[in-house]
Structures are given as C-alpha cells and as structure tokens.
Scaffold this active site. Structure first.
Site, PDB file in Angstrom:
ATOM      1  N   SER A 109       0.849  -1.188   0.000  1.00 29.21           N
ATOM      2  CA  SER A 109       0.000   0.000   0.000  1.00 29.21           C
ATOM      3  C   SER A 109       0.879   1.231   0.000  1.00 29.21           C
ATOM      4  CB  SER A 109      -0.889   0.014   1.254  1.00 29.21           C
ATOM      5  OG  SER A 109      -1.552   1.259   1.404  1.00 29.21           O
TER       6      SER A 109
ATOM      7  N   TYR B 223      -2.595  -1.423  10.119  1.00 25.38           N
ATOM      8  CA  TYR B 223      -2.618  -1.682   8.675  1.00 25.38           C
ATOM      9  C   TYR B 223      -1.359  -1.116   8.027  1.00 25.38           C
ATOM     10  CZ  TYR B 223      -4.027  -1.432   3.770  1.00 25.38           C
ATOM     11  OH  TYR B 223      -4.071  -1.563   2.408  1.00 25.38           O
TER      12      TYR B 223
END
Length: 255
Positions: free
Chosen positions: A138, A151
C-alpha cells in the site's frame, strides 16, 4: 512477467482489487484460482469465467494455510504465480487504551498470512517455469494514515519482506510488489464511493499495463501512489503526511 499461459493464485479474490485482477488475468488466457473467506463472493467473481476457480481460505489460520497449499498444488500442479492480496483495514484510536483484537487480526491476516502462504508454496514455485510472487502492499507503507496504524505497519513490513524475498529467490522466482493508492473498493465501509479515491477500473488498467512491461518493474506503482512512495526521497514527507490525513478525514466527513 509473462501475461498469459500462467496458473495464478490470488488471495482476497472475492472482491475489490483481487477480483478485478483475477478477471483481467482470466481474460488474457490464464487459469486463475481465487481464495478468500466468503464462498458466495468467490462464486460471484468466478461466474461466467470458465478458466476461473475458487477455494475457501482463512488467511489468518496457519493450519488452514498448510492444508490449503497442499490441496492447491494437488489440484493445480502447474501453479506458477502467487498474488498475496488478501488484507483487512481497521480504524484504531492510538490515543487511548483499547482492545487489541483488531490490531492482532490485522497482523495475522496482512503480515503473517502472506508470509505463511509464501512459505508453504515457495519450494513448489521454485521449480515452475516463469514463476512470480506478487505481494500487495500500500502507499500507506510509506506515509501512514494515522487512523489505521496497524494496517500501515503490516504493509511496511511486507514491503521489507518482499525486498528480502526478491534477493533470496533471485534467478528462481520473480518477486514484485504492487503498492496501491487509495482505490474505490470495499476495503473499508463506504470506500467504494469516496471522491478522490482512484476508480478501481482505472487502477487495474494502469496495473496491467505496468505488469506487461519488459522488464516488469519490481515495484508496480501507478501514478497516484508515487507522491506517497517517494515523499521521503523528495523531501516532502511531513507535507505529504499532513495532506494525506487531512484529505482522508475530509472524505470521510471527520472534518
């Protein structure tokens, strides 16, 4: 990366980026197996695609991963591409003591899941022609969204793990990293409709173009993620951090 004639496993393939990638690869003539927790979603993704198949997998369960890998290779012995895409994103408040269930589940799914599945399949992949492992990270691996700290941390860890894996498998398996920006998917509630997030189709179009390049870039970076990926290198980290968190807060109605 060879774009056709592969046998590809994509985790988290029942929706979002995983489902879109699976359908694109299937359309190119690959045999595609998608895996995930929700059988109904997997069935829906495969519908109408005779060269797509599904297997149920809970990527947070180590015993399930070993069993899954054994059954997968038995059923699809030509498997030569692994795309570690399964992931969850939970909002957390670091300013107060809290139950750590969300953080622990995020680590199990996003970090230990790909490590365990890669470990279970690596010796098989090493002996396959045109073998590839793609780990989905990400843009938040490089500049964090403060409200999703675990995350971000798992994606940063997978970025580093991918660098090590690439060196360890050099000459045997091509190892790539796909780092998405904010994309309109169901990763978090309501994200499919958030303005300013990249439309899923546009993201997949750009990704498939990058994957088809010769040689394939070791990091698959669409233009929208470059400000995050290169913020520190470009001396814009603090500015990008502030902008990112303000942007997301405004999109989600928190400002």
């Amino acid at each position: 990366m060879k774009m056709t004639g592969n046998t590809i496993l994509i985790t988290g393939g029942g929706s979002g980026i995983g489902a879109a990638l699976a359908q694109r690869f299937a359309a190119l003539g690959n045999e595609v197996i998608i895996a995930g927790r929700r059988e109904a979603a997997l069935q829906k993704t495969c519908a109408g695609h005779p060269n797509m198949h599904f297997m149920v997998l809970d990527a947070s369960n180590p015993q399930a991963i070993d069993k899954f890998a054994h059954e997968l290779v038995q059923a699809y012995p030509k498997l030569n591409v692994l795309i570690n895409n399964a992931g969850i994103m939970r909002f957390e408040d670091l300013s107060k003591k809290r139950d750590l269930h969300d953080a622990e589940e995020t680590v199990e799914t996003n970090l230990l899941g790909p490590i365990r599945l890669t470990n279970a399949l690596v010796e098989h992949l090493e002996h396959q022609p045109d073998a590839v492992i793609i780990n989905v990270t990400s843009g938040l691996a490089f500049v964090p969204l403060v409200s999703t700290p675990t995350y971000n941390a798992t994606k940063a860890a997978i970025h580093s793990y991918t660098d090590s894996l690439r060196e360890a498998l050099k000459g045997k398996v091509e190892v790539l990293e796909l780092a998405p920006p904010a994309v309109q998917t169901g990763l978090t509630p309501g994200q499919e409709k958030l303005e300013g997030y990249m439309p899923l189709k546009d993201f997949i179009d750009e990704v498939m173009t990058l994957l088809a390049k010769t040689p394939t870039p070791r990091e698959i970076l669409v233009k929208n993620v470059e400000p995050l990926r290169f913020a520190e290198r470009n001396g814009q980290y603090d500015e990008t951090l502030a902008h990112l968190n303000d942007f997301v807060a405004r999109q989600r109605g928190n400002k």
